[in-house]
Design an enzyme around this catalytic site. Structure first.
Site, PDB file in Angstrom:
ATOM      1  N   HIS A   1       0.857  -1.189   0.000  1.00  0.00           N
ATOM      2  CA  HIS A   1       0.000   0.000   0.000  1.00  0.00           C
ATOM      3  C   HIS A   1       0.892   1.238   0.000  1.00  0.00           C
ATOM      4  O   HIS A   1       1.983   1.228   0.562  1.00  0.00           O
ATOM      5  CB  HIS A   1      -0.917   0.009   1.216  1.00  0.00           C
ATOM      6  CG  HIS A   1      -1.832  -1.168   1.293  1.00  0.00           C
ATOM      7  ND1 HIS A   1      -2.839  -1.395   0.384  1.00  0.00           N
ATOM      8  CD2 HIS A   1      -1.885  -2.201   2.159  1.00  0.00           C
ATOM      9  CE1 HIS A   1      -3.484  -2.508   0.691  1.00  0.00           C
ATOM     10  NE2 HIS A   1      -2.915  -3.027   1.761  1.00  0.00           N
TER      11      HIS A   1
ATOM     12  N   ARG B   1       7.695  -5.287   2.842  1.00  0.00           N
ATOM     13  CA  ARG B   1       6.488  -5.973   2.378  1.00  0.00           C
ATOM     14  C   ARG B   1       6.281  -5.623   0.903  1.00  0.00           C
ATOM     15  O   ARG B   1       5.932  -4.495   0.565  1.00  0.00           O
ATOM     16  CB  ARG B   1       5.255  -5.554   3.180  1.00  0.00           C
ATOM     17  CG  ARG B   1       3.987  -6.265   2.667  1.00  0.00           C
ATOM     18  CD  ARG B   1       2.817  -6.168   3.609  1.00  0.00           C
ATOM     19  NE  ARG B   1       2.201  -4.848   3.653  1.00  0.00           N
ATOM     20  CZ  ARG B   1       1.027  -4.597   4.237  1.00  0.00           C
ATOM     21  NH1 ARG B   1       0.361  -5.583   4.835  1.00  0.00           N
ATOM     22  NH2 ARG B   1       0.539  -3.379   4.257  1.00  0.00           N
TER      23      ARG B   1
ATOM     24  N   GLU C   1      -4.435 -13.321   6.415  1.00  0.00           N
ATOM     25  CA  GLU C   1      -5.433 -12.249   6.493  1.00  0.00           C
ATOM     26  C   GLU C   1      -6.731 -12.609   5.781  1.00  0.00           C
ATOM     27  O   GLU C   1      -7.410 -11.739   5.220  1.00  0.00           O
ATOM     28  CB  GLU C   1      -4.853 -10.948   5.944  1.00  0.00           C
ATOM     29  CG  GLU C   1      -4.038 -11.094   4.671  1.00  0.00           C
ATOM     30  CD  GLU C   1      -3.240  -9.837   4.345  1.00  0.00           C
ATOM     31  OE1 GLU C   1      -3.609  -8.747   4.810  1.00  0.00           O
ATOM     32  OE2 GLU C   1      -2.255  -9.945   3.605  1.00  0.00           O
TER      33      GLU C   1
ATOM     34  N   ASP D   1      18.588  -8.588  -3.607  1.00  0.00           N
ATOM     35  CA  ASP D   1      19.834  -7.984  -4.067  1.00  0.00           C
ATOM     36  C   ASP D   1      19.971  -6.536  -3.604  1.00  0.00           C
ATOM     37  O   ASP D   1      21.089  -6.021  -3.462  1.00  0.00           O
ATOM     38  CB  ASP D   1      19.943  -8.069  -5.590  1.00  0.00           C
ATOM     39  CG  ASP D   1      20.192  -9.495  -6.075  1.00  0.00           C
ATOM     40  OD1 ASP D   1      20.469 -10.369  -5.232  1.00  0.00           O
ATOM     41  OD2 ASP D   1      20.103  -9.727  -7.286  1.00  0.00           O
TER      42      ASP D   1
ATOM     43  N   ASP E   1      -7.751  -6.813   6.918  1.00  0.00           N
ATOM     44  CA  ASP E   1      -8.201  -7.651   5.809  1.00  0.00           C
ATOM     45  C   ASP E   1      -8.946  -8.881   6.309  1.00  0.00           C
ATOM     46  O   ASP E   1      -9.905  -9.327   5.685  1.00  0.00           O
ATOM     47  CB  ASP E   1      -7.011  -8.061   4.937  1.00  0.00           C
ATOM     48  CG  ASP E   1      -6.599  -6.962   3.973  1.00  0.00           C
ATOM     49  OD1 ASP E   1      -7.430  -6.575   3.134  1.00  0.00           O
ATOM     50  OD2 ASP E   1      -5.469  -6.484   4.065  1.00  0.00           O
TER      51      ASP E   1
END
Length: 267
Positions: free
Chosen positions: A48, A73, A152, A87, A178
């Site tokens: 988000h 995330r 979730e 990386d 969620d």
């Protein structure tokens, strides 16, 4: 010389509670500011908000050398995306919307070099190996990667025991907002049935010896989650902290009371 030690993973293994904050503004400058606030970890949110690969990389760079640990995330747990983030130097991942053990096993393989996984050998081009200055990076990197999967949905709860049994999954993170929406309580993560589902999930996760994580922007709820056994938890976001401070400053000067709507908030 080995891959950098992952203090977050080490702390979870020892059973040390880890307190965190969401970083969702997509700003390396904001991440740097938050990095000096004493949290054990900061979550750079690519699911988000505006963070894309270059912005995530900039935020990882801003937190490099700080005592707070960066967790990333991504929008989804795609192997090609994880390859780039690895990386860039990310060592700990929170992967959203995991609903099956098959997904979890694929994620474990995505963040590990062969023969344990499918990670491409190219870290010498990036920050992960200090641009090829860490000679033993390839042989030591796997052990320092920490994988957290996010549960979730009702499907995720149904498969929780199978997911928690997957070797290489270090922790399970319950996403209250969620989960609440999927259970029919959109915008009501504190609803009694949602809280009971979280409590049950924590018990089951602990039974498998995995770390239990969660997030809330309500401090009273945070204390309840800690009492439930949360091993790592975020207690706010840079966004809600900024809004609260800016709005609060104005209201304080004008003497405007805080309404019930302004106090709350779901995540």
């Amino acid at each position: 010389m080995s891959a950098p030690r992952n203090p977050f993973k080490a702390a979870l293994r020892k059973g040390d509670f880890q307190l965190g904050l969401w970083v969702a503004l997509g700003s390396a400058y904001a991440a740097e500011i938050a990095g000096g606030s004493g949290y054990d970890w900061l979550l750079i949110d690519g699911e988000h908000g505006p963070s894309d690969m270059p912005l995530i990389g900039a935020q990882l760079g801003a937190l490099r050398g700080r005592s707070t640990h960066a967790i990333v995330r991504p929008p989804m747990g795609e192997a090609w995306l994880l390859k780039q983030l690895l990386d860039l130097g990310a060592q700990t991942f929170l992967i959203p919307m995991v609903e099956t053990a098959e997904q979890a096993r694929a994620l474990v393989r995505a963040v590990r070099y062969p023969p344990a996984g499918i990670r491409g050998v190219g870290a010498g081009l990036g920050r992960a190996s200090d641009f090829n200055r860490v000679p033993d990076y390839l042989t030591t990197a796997n052990e320092e990667i920490c994988l957290i999967v996010q549960i979730e949905s009702r499907a995720g709860l149904a498969a929780l025991d199978e997911i928690a049994s997957v070797e290489g999954v270090d922790g399970l993170f319950i996403g209250p907002s969620d989960l609440a929406a999927d259970m029919g309580y959109l915008g009501q993560p504190s609803a009694a049935p949602v809280q009971e589902a979280i409590r049950d999930a924590f018990v089951r996760i602990h039974r498998h010896g995995k770390a239990r994580g969660i997030m809330t922007v309500a401090l009273d709820q945070a204390h309840e989650y800690r009492a439930m056994g949360a091993d790592f938890m975020a207690i706010g976001t840079d966004v809600n902290c900024l809004v609260s401070a800016i709005d609060g400053l104005r209201r304080s000067f004008l003497g405007v009371p805080v309404s019930g709507e302004q106090k709350g908030g779901a995540y």
